[in-house]
Write a protein that holds these residues in place. Structure first.
Motif, PDB file in Angstrom:
ATOM      1  N   ASP A  74       0.750  -1.207   0.071  1.00  0.00           N
ATOM      2  CA  ASP A  74      -0.050  -0.076   0.294  1.00  0.00           C
ATOM      3  C   ASP A  74       1.015   1.407   0.085  1.00  0.00           C
ATOM      4  N   LEU A  75       0.866   1.842  -1.042  1.00  0.00           N
ATOM      5  CA  LEU A  75       1.866   3.095  -1.064  1.00  0.00           C
ATOM      6  C   LEU A  75       1.354   4.230  -0.252  1.00  0.00           C
ATOM      7  N   THR A  76       0.202   4.419  -0.016  1.00  0.00           N
ATOM      8  CA  THR A  76      -0.184   5.267   1.233  1.00  0.00           C
ATOM      9  C   THR A  76       0.360   5.180   2.316  1.00  0.00           C
ATOM     10  N   GLY A  77       0.373   4.095   2.953  1.00  0.00           N
ATOM     11  CA  GLY A  77       0.877   3.723   4.025  1.00  0.00           C
ATOM     12  C   GLY A  77       2.541   3.670   4.049  1.00  0.00           C
ATOM     13  N   LEU A  78       3.023   3.379   2.977  1.00  0.00           N
ATOM     14  CA  LEU A  78       4.429   3.720   2.819  1.00  0.00           C
ATOM     15  C   LEU A  78       4.991   4.896   2.814  1.00  0.00           C
ATOM     16  N   ILE A  79       4.158   5.927   2.104  1.00  0.00           N
ATOM     17  CA  ILE A  79       4.603   7.465   2.130  1.00  0.00           C
ATOM     18  C   ILE A  79       4.320   8.005   3.598  1.00  0.00           C
ATOM     19  N   LEU A  80       3.276   7.468   4.524  1.00  0.00           N
ATOM     20  CA  LEU A  80       3.022   7.817   5.680  1.00  0.00           C
ATOM     21  C   LEU A  80       4.210   7.360   6.492  1.00  0.00           C
ATOM     22  N   TYR A 140      10.453  -5.561   5.122  1.00  0.00           N
ATOM     23  CA  TYR A 140      10.756  -4.851   3.537  1.00  0.00           C
ATOM     24  C   TYR A 140      10.015  -3.543   3.447  1.00  0.00           C
ATOM     25  N   TYR A 141       8.617  -3.405   3.866  1.00  0.00           N
ATOM     26  CA  TYR A 141       8.081  -2.182   3.766  1.00  0.00           C
ATOM     27  C   TYR A 141       8.814  -0.998   4.715  1.00  0.00           C
ATOM     28  N   MET A 142       9.313  -1.446   5.922  1.00  0.00           N
ATOM     29  CA  MET A 142       9.862  -0.384   6.757  1.00  0.00           C
ATOM     30  C   MET A 142      11.175  -0.155   5.985  1.00  0.00           C
ATOM     31  N   ILE A 143      12.059  -1.133   5.604  1.00  0.00           N
ATOM     32  CA  ILE A 143      13.358  -0.677   4.834  1.00  0.00           C
ATOM     33  C   ILE A 143      13.192   0.132   3.661  1.00  0.00           C
ATOM     34  N   VAL A 144      11.879  -0.098   2.781  1.00  0.00           N
ATOM     35  CA  VAL A 144      11.790   1.024   1.703  1.00  0.00           C
ATOM     36  C   VAL A 144      11.303   2.279   2.416  1.00  0.00           C
ATOM     37  N   GLY A 145      10.539   2.272   3.373  1.00  0.00           N
ATOM     38  CA  GLY A 145      10.088   3.443   3.933  1.00  0.00           C
ATOM     39  C   GLY A 145      11.288   4.190   4.458  1.00  0.00           C
ATOM     40  N   GLY A 146      12.245   3.575   4.877  1.00  0.00           N
ATOM     41  CA  GLY A 146      13.444   4.096   5.687  1.00  0.00           C
ATOM     42  C   GLY A 146      14.503   4.714   4.414  1.00  0.00           C
ATOM     43  N   LEU A 147      14.356   3.993   3.251  1.00  0.00           N
ATOM     44  CA  LEU A 147      15.128   4.445   2.204  1.00  0.00           C
ATOM     45  C   LEU A 147      14.581   5.702   1.546  1.00  0.00           C
ATOM     46  N   ILE A 148      13.253   5.669   1.377  1.00  0.00           N
ATOM     47  CA  ILE A 148      12.478   6.933   1.064  1.00  0.00           C
ATOM     48  C   ILE A 148      12.834   8.165   2.002  1.00  0.00           C
ATOM     49  N   ALA A 149      12.668   7.777   3.274  1.00  0.00           N
ATOM     50  CA  ALA A 149      12.737   8.946   4.250  1.00  0.00           C
ATOM     51  C   ALA A 149      14.165   9.328   4.269  1.00  0.00           C
ATOM     52  N   ALA A 198       7.334   7.065   5.551  1.00  0.00           N
ATOM     53  CA  ALA A 198       8.609   7.676   4.998  1.00  0.00           C
ATOM     54  C   ALA A 198       8.552   9.095   5.628  1.00  0.00           C
ATOM     55  N   ILE A 199       7.375   9.757   5.601  1.00  0.00           N
ATOM     56  CA  ILE A 199       7.022  11.259   6.005  1.00  0.00           C
ATOM     57  C   ILE A 199       7.221  11.112   7.669  1.00  0.00           C
ATOM     58  N   THR A 200       6.751  10.213   8.269  1.00  0.00           N
ATOM     59  CA  THR A 200       6.831  10.329   9.579  1.00  0.00           C
ATOM     60  C   THR A 200       8.458  10.074  10.106  1.00  0.00           C
ATOM     61  N   LEU A 201       9.160   9.393   9.196  1.00  0.00           N
ATOM     62  CA  LEU A 201      10.632   9.159   9.479  1.00  0.00           C
ATOM     63  C   LEU A 201      11.503  10.266   8.992  1.00  0.00           C
ATOM     64  N   VAL A 202      11.191  11.122   8.200  1.00  0.00           N
ATOM     65  CA  VAL A 202      12.062  12.163   7.553  1.00  0.00           C
ATOM     66  C   VAL A 202      12.499  13.075   8.544  1.00  0.00           C
ATOM     67  N   ALA A 203      11.584  13.687   9.482  1.00  0.00           N
ATOM     68  CA  ALA A 203      12.095  14.589  10.609  1.00  0.00           C
ATOM     69  C   ALA A 203      13.062  14.057  11.434  1.00  0.00           C
ATOM     70  N   ILE A 204      12.822  12.783  11.844  1.00  0.00           N
ATOM     71  CA  ILE A 204      13.853  12.084  12.464  1.00  0.00           C
ATOM     72  C   ILE A 204      15.156  11.931  11.953  1.00  0.00           C
ATOM     73  N   VAL A 205      15.115  11.340  10.796  1.00  0.00           N
ATOM     74  CA  VAL A 205      16.318  11.240  10.059  1.00  0.00           C
ATOM     75  C   VAL A 205      17.254  12.234   9.847  1.00  0.00           C
ATOM     76  N   THR A 206      16.312  13.525   9.317  1.00  0.00           N
ATOM     77  CA  THR A 206      17.351  14.722   9.108  1.00  0.00           C
ATOM     78  C   THR A 206      18.158  15.301  10.586  1.00  0.00           C
ATOM     79  N   ALA A 207      17.208  15.189  11.654  1.00  0.00           N
ATOM     80  CA  ALA A 207      17.827  15.515  12.893  1.00  0.00           C
ATOM     81  C   ALA A 207      18.940  14.726  13.335  1.00  0.00           C
ATOM     82  N   VAL A 208      18.950  13.391  13.163  1.00  0.00           N
ATOM     83  CA  VAL A 208      20.002  12.333  13.263  1.00  0.00           C
ATOM     84  C   VAL A 208      21.199  12.794  12.452  1.00  0.00           C
ATOM     85  N   VAL A 209      20.904  12.831  11.148  1.00  0.00           N
ATOM     86  CA  VAL A 209      22.022  13.169  10.180  1.00  0.00           C
ATOM     87  C   VAL A 209      22.693  14.337  10.428  1.00  0.00           C
TER      88      VAL A 209
END
Length: 90
Positions: free
Chosen positions: A2-8, A59-68, A10-21
């Motif tokens: 489900d691409l909607t769930g995948l995007i959600l 695999y869903y979470m790995i792809v979400g992390g990659l997108i994030a 990824a969007i949730t993880l973007v802020a966390i990933v940006t801060a950690v990077v």
């Protein structure tokens, strides 16, 4: 998948990933050319850490992390470009 769930995810993880990077970049003095790959790796690692708390498959979470990670890298570059343009106006 489900691409909607995948995007959600990824969007949730973007802020966390940006801060950690940003913290990793300042702490370990990583050159700018390695920041995109660092962002992707951190995105995947954070997704793996969060995976047991979610209902999604691995695999869903790995792809979400990659997108994030990719989004966080692009977000950082966009903010850097905006900062440079504001500095030019002064």
């Amino acid at each position: 998948m489900d691409l909607t769930g995948l995007i959600l995810v990824a969007i949730t993880l973007v802020a966390i990933v940006t801060a950690v990077v940003e913290v990793v970049k300042k702490t370990f003095k990583i050159p700018a050319r390695f920041l995109p790959i660092t962002s992707i790796v951190i995105g995947i690692l954070i997704a793996l850490i969060v995976w047991p708390l979610s209902t999604y498959e691995l695999y869903y979470m790995i792809v979400g992390g990659l997108i994030a990670g990719l989004a966080a890298s692009g977000t950082f570059d966009a903010l850097k470009a905006v900062g440079k343009k504001e500095g030019e106006l002064k």
